[in-house]
Design an enzyme around this catalytic site. Structure first.
Site, PDB file in Angstrom:
ATOM      1  N   ASP A 113       0.694  -1.017  -0.005  1.00  0.00           N
ATOM      2  CA  ASP A 113       0.006   0.104  -0.051  1.00  0.00           C
ATOM      3  C   ASP A 113       0.858   1.112   0.064  1.00  0.00           C
ATOM      4  O   ASP A 113       0.506   2.102  -0.630  1.00  0.00           O
ATOM      5  CB  ASP A 113      -0.854   0.064   1.239  1.00  0.00           C
ATOM      6  CG  ASP A 113      -2.212  -1.092   1.089  1.00  0.00           C
ATOM      7  OD1 ASP A 113      -1.910  -1.913   0.594  1.00  0.00           O
ATOM      8  OD2 ASP A 113      -3.284  -0.579   1.183  1.00  0.00           O
ATOM      9  N   CYS A 170       0.260  -8.171   5.585  1.00  0.00           N
ATOM     10  CA  CYS A 170      -0.124  -6.982   5.490  1.00  0.00           C
ATOM     11  C   CYS A 170      -1.574  -6.511   4.802  1.00  0.00           C
ATOM     12  O   CYS A 170      -1.897  -7.365   4.147  1.00  0.00           O
ATOM     13  CB  CYS A 170       0.980  -6.254   4.366  1.00  0.00           C
ATOM     14  SG  CYS A 170       2.514  -5.772   5.343  1.00  0.00           S
ATOM     15  N   ASP A 171      -2.010  -5.462   5.400  1.00  0.00           N
ATOM     16  CA  ASP A 171      -3.155  -4.934   4.641  1.00  0.00           C
ATOM     17  C   ASP A 171      -4.104  -5.766   4.171  1.00  0.00           C
ATOM     18  O   ASP A 171      -4.914  -6.416   4.923  1.00  0.00           O
ATOM     19  CB  ASP A 171      -2.655  -3.762   3.635  1.00  0.00           C
ATOM     20  CG  ASP A 171      -2.127  -2.749   4.468  1.00  0.00           C
ATOM     21  OD1 ASP A 171      -0.703  -2.677   4.277  1.00  0.00           O
ATOM     22  OD2 ASP A 171      -2.700  -1.731   4.832  1.00  0.00           O
ATOM     23  N   LYS A 172      -4.306  -5.958   2.848  1.00  0.00           N
ATOM     24  CA  LYS A 172      -5.425  -6.507   2.215  1.00  0.00           C
ATOM     25  C   LYS A 172      -5.234  -8.284   2.319  1.00  0.00           C
ATOM     26  O   LYS A 172      -5.952  -8.999   1.953  1.00  0.00           O
ATOM     27  CB  LYS A 172      -5.897  -6.168   0.819  1.00  0.00           C
ATOM     28  CG  LYS A 172      -5.900  -4.684   0.638  1.00  0.00           C
ATOM     29  CD  LYS A 172      -6.545  -4.220   1.604  1.00  0.00           C
ATOM     30  CE  LYS A 172      -6.639  -2.629   1.727  1.00  0.00           C
ATOM     31  NZ  LYS A 172      -4.988  -2.325   2.378  1.00  0.00           N
ATOM     32  N   CYS A 179       4.587  -2.255   8.905  1.00  0.00           N
ATOM     33  CA  CYS A 179       4.934  -0.887   9.460  1.00  0.00           C
ATOM     34  C   CYS A 179       4.648  -0.876  10.741  1.00  0.00           C
ATOM     35  O   CYS A 179       3.720  -1.436  11.531  1.00  0.00           O
ATOM     36  CB  CYS A 179       4.435   0.196   8.760  1.00  0.00           C
ATOM     37  SG  CYS A 179       4.947   0.294   7.188  1.00  0.00           S
ATOM     38  N   GLU A 189      -6.661   4.510  -0.720  1.00  0.00           N
ATOM     39  CA  GLU A 189      -6.345   5.145   0.845  1.00  0.00           C
ATOM     40  C   GLU A 189      -5.563   6.586   0.359  1.00  0.00           C
ATOM     41  O   GLU A 189      -4.963   6.721  -0.654  1.00  0.00           O
ATOM     42  CB  GLU A 189      -5.290   4.331   1.224  1.00  0.00           C
ATOM     43  CG  GLU A 189      -5.786   3.075   2.228  1.00  0.00           C
ATOM     44  CD  GLU A 189      -4.605   2.307   2.945  1.00  0.00           C
ATOM     45  OE1 GLU A 189      -5.310   1.519   3.594  1.00  0.00           O
ATOM     46  OE2 GLU A 189      -3.697   2.482   2.657  1.00  0.00           O
ATOM     47  N   SER A 240      -5.416   5.463   5.139  1.00  0.00           N
ATOM     48  CA  SER A 240      -4.615   4.377   5.973  1.00  0.00           C
ATOM     49  C   SER A 240      -4.736   4.368   7.415  1.00  0.00           C
ATOM     50  O   SER A 240      -5.270   5.411   7.895  1.00  0.00           O
ATOM     51  CB  SER A 240      -3.154   4.812   5.593  1.00  0.00           C
ATOM     52  OG  SER A 240      -2.136   4.218   6.416  1.00  0.00           O
TER      53      SER A 240
END
Length: 562
Positions: free
Chosen positions: A84, A125-127, A197, A448, A474
């Site tokens: 991202d 991560c994320d998705k 992160c 985002e 985000s």
């Protein structure tokens, strides 16, 4: 080896009819002894473009070691992933959310085609994490989700820093409060290790919520990526999947309505990313559970905000891990009667049994209810004439004095337009930046907007400028960043007819988001409204736009006409 009377994988390896199938296994070096064991799919989303996934080959090796130690045969296969941060603030950001569906579909396809007996899903991560959970619910064979863990915070000028700091530095550089040389020094320091992160951004939020859902081992969300304990966790997960297979414990035995409420309670207590309001309903949908945006509101009302991690506070994920990690937060919630401790988890034990030995080592990082940062949760759902179906804000990352405001609308039909105006210093104190046609369908992909919010912060406008969008933010965003406005502009929601200079009321304590224009005027504008042309007319994003639903329902895909 666990005793399993009949295995799904028998369909590809038993009997005379399967001699050709076995021959293909032998071509890869598998032995007869390995084929006599359960076949465990190990979905590894390792790649060399996401820091949180760069090291997942090490995690996969540990998982496979654990499976072999417990009597199974691991079979690794890949999943894609998009970073991202690297995709941020350009055309690439149309893709991350949409890959959630691609990943879930690909896990389903490989697993069903090869008849794996169980799954270990390696993510970070994320998705990718919600996609893995969606696939686990859809397939409903024994499964464990293993994350790669968070990166450590960086150090710059004597302070802990992370990705948010370097995004904000862009704004500081624009207004002249940070030199090019210092910004370069910061960018070399902000992200010092592999891993997701270091703040409570979307990746770490979802990995923490995986624990609360019961689908990840204790420590899944917080043990640092570079720690030997992360490798140990992966080995234990590989061993544990064989127990789940033997005992026939499946994801839908774990991901119950009570488990989702537990996950939302944790989300509120840790001030998680607003993207959870997209992902948890999508996972629940795959589990056959209707999880509405209203459930987040109900849980938030009674759940205090106990843990402030970056970007809302000074601590990072590794700090939380040092004082007991997510189990310590769950223990605090259980002590307050806000957790259903009877639900099953991938440990083979209930939440309550997992929490029995847990000690809360810090009352500062994991606060008591009496000393909570907020009486209600870190995320708030807003409604009103601008967002009839809801909008979402990370309330815990908005300073108390900035939770109510009325401001002048500055209207943009894309993120690029808004970002250019912010960088050109055309946005001033008191403005409410409205970015529309960035929703799931209109974007498409619901981009985002960490770059606009971070630059606003870096320019010193965080407290005086709000940003509202039918897109999303985000988990690293902070300030009055209100996303998921539904219905979105592309579907004729009121955000489509906001005009330059309109007054907008933001009232986070009372959960209101209003366009201060008469209902008759809004209705008249909507009658005259025409959508802008679609940005993509071919390829995956065009298909995605045709099938995706509202952010208020998790941006899930539905076949047109179904």
């Amino acid at each position: 080896m666990p005793t399993v009377s009949r295995m799904r994988s028998d369909e590809v390896k038993r009997g005379a009819d399967r001699a050709p199938h076995r021959s293909l296994f032998y071509a890869m070096g598998y032995t007869k002894e390995e084929l006599d064991r359960p076949l465990i799919g190990v979905c590894n989303s390792q790649n060399e473009i996401i820091p949180g996934h760069y090291h997942l080959d090490q995690i996969a090796r540990a998982v496979k070691d654990g499976i072999r130690m417990a009597g199974g045969t691991p079979i690794e296969f890949p999943a894609i992933g998009v970073d991202d941060g690297i995709a941020m603030n350009h055309v690439g950001m149309h893709y991350p959310l949409s890959t959630r569906e691609l990943i879930a579909d690909s896990v389903e396809a490989v697993t069903m085609a090869h008849r794996f007996d169980a799954l270990v899903l390696i993510t970070n991560c994320d998705k990718i994490t919600p996609a893995m959970l969606m696939a686990a619910a859809r397939l409903n064979i024994p499964a464990i989700v293993v994350s790669g863990g968070p990166m450590l915070a960086g150090r710059h000028a004597g302070q802990d820093v992370d990705l948010f700091n370097i995004f904000a530095a862009v704004g500081q550089n624009i207004v002249g409060s940070m030199s090019d040389e210092e910004m370069e020094a910061l960018e070399l320091s902000a992200c010092p290790t592999c891993g997701s992160c270091a703040g409570m951004f979307t990746a770490n939020t979802m990995n923490c919520l995986t624990e609360a859902l019961g689908m990840g081992m204790p420590g899944n969300g917080t043990i640092p990526a570079v720690s030997g304990k992360r490798i140990q966790l992966a080995k234990h997960a590989g061993m544990k999947i064989m127990d789940l297979l033997r005992d026939d414990i499946k994801p839908l035995d774990i991901m119950t309505p009570a488990a989702f409420r537990n996950a939302i309670a944790l989300d509120m207590a840790i001030g998680g990313s607003t993207n959870t309001v997209l992902h948890l309903p999508a996972i629940a949908h795959e589990a056959g559970i209707d999880l509405s945006i209203d459930e987040f509101d109900r849980v938030a009302e009674k759940t205090p905000y106990l843990v402030t991690l970056s970007p809302a506070g000074p601590h990072h994920i590794a700090d939380l891990d040092e004082v007991g990690g997510i189990p310590s937060v769950l223990k605090r919630l259980a002590q307050g009667g806000l957790l259903d401790t009877s639900v099953m988890t991938v440990t083979g034990k209930t939440v309550g049994e997992n929490l029995e030995p847990v000690l809360i080592k810090s009352a500062e990082i994991v606060r008591t209810f009496e000393r909570a940062h907020r009486k209600s949760g870190g995320i708030a759902v807003l409604r009103g004439s601008l967002a009839p179906d809801g909008a979402v804000v990370k309330a815990g990352a908005v300073a108390p004095e900035h939770q109510y405001r009325v401001g002048r609308a500055r209207v943009f039909n894309s993120e690029e337009e808004a970002y250019s105006a912010i960088k050109a210093r055309e946005i001033v104190a008191g403005d409410v930046v409205v970015v529309r046609y960035e929703g799931p369908k209109g974007g498409p992909g619901m981009r985002e907007m960490l770059s606009p919010t971070s630059v606003i912060t870096g320019m010193g406008l965080e407290g005086s400028v709000a940003l509202i969008t039918d897109g999303r933010f985000s988990g690293a965003s902070r300030g009055a960043a209100i996303g998921h406005v539904s219905p979105e502009a592309a579907e004729g929601g009121p955000i489509a007819v906001v005009q330059e200079g309109d007054q907008i009321e933001i009232d986070i304590p009372n959960k209101k988001l209003n366009l201060l224009v008469s209902p008759d005027e809004i209705a008249a504008r909507l009658r005259d409204w025409r959508p802008i042309p679609p940005r993509f007319t071919k390829g995956y994003l065009a298909r995605y736009a045709a099938m995706v639903t509202s952010a208020a329902t998790g941006a899930i895909l539905r076949v047109p006409g179904a």
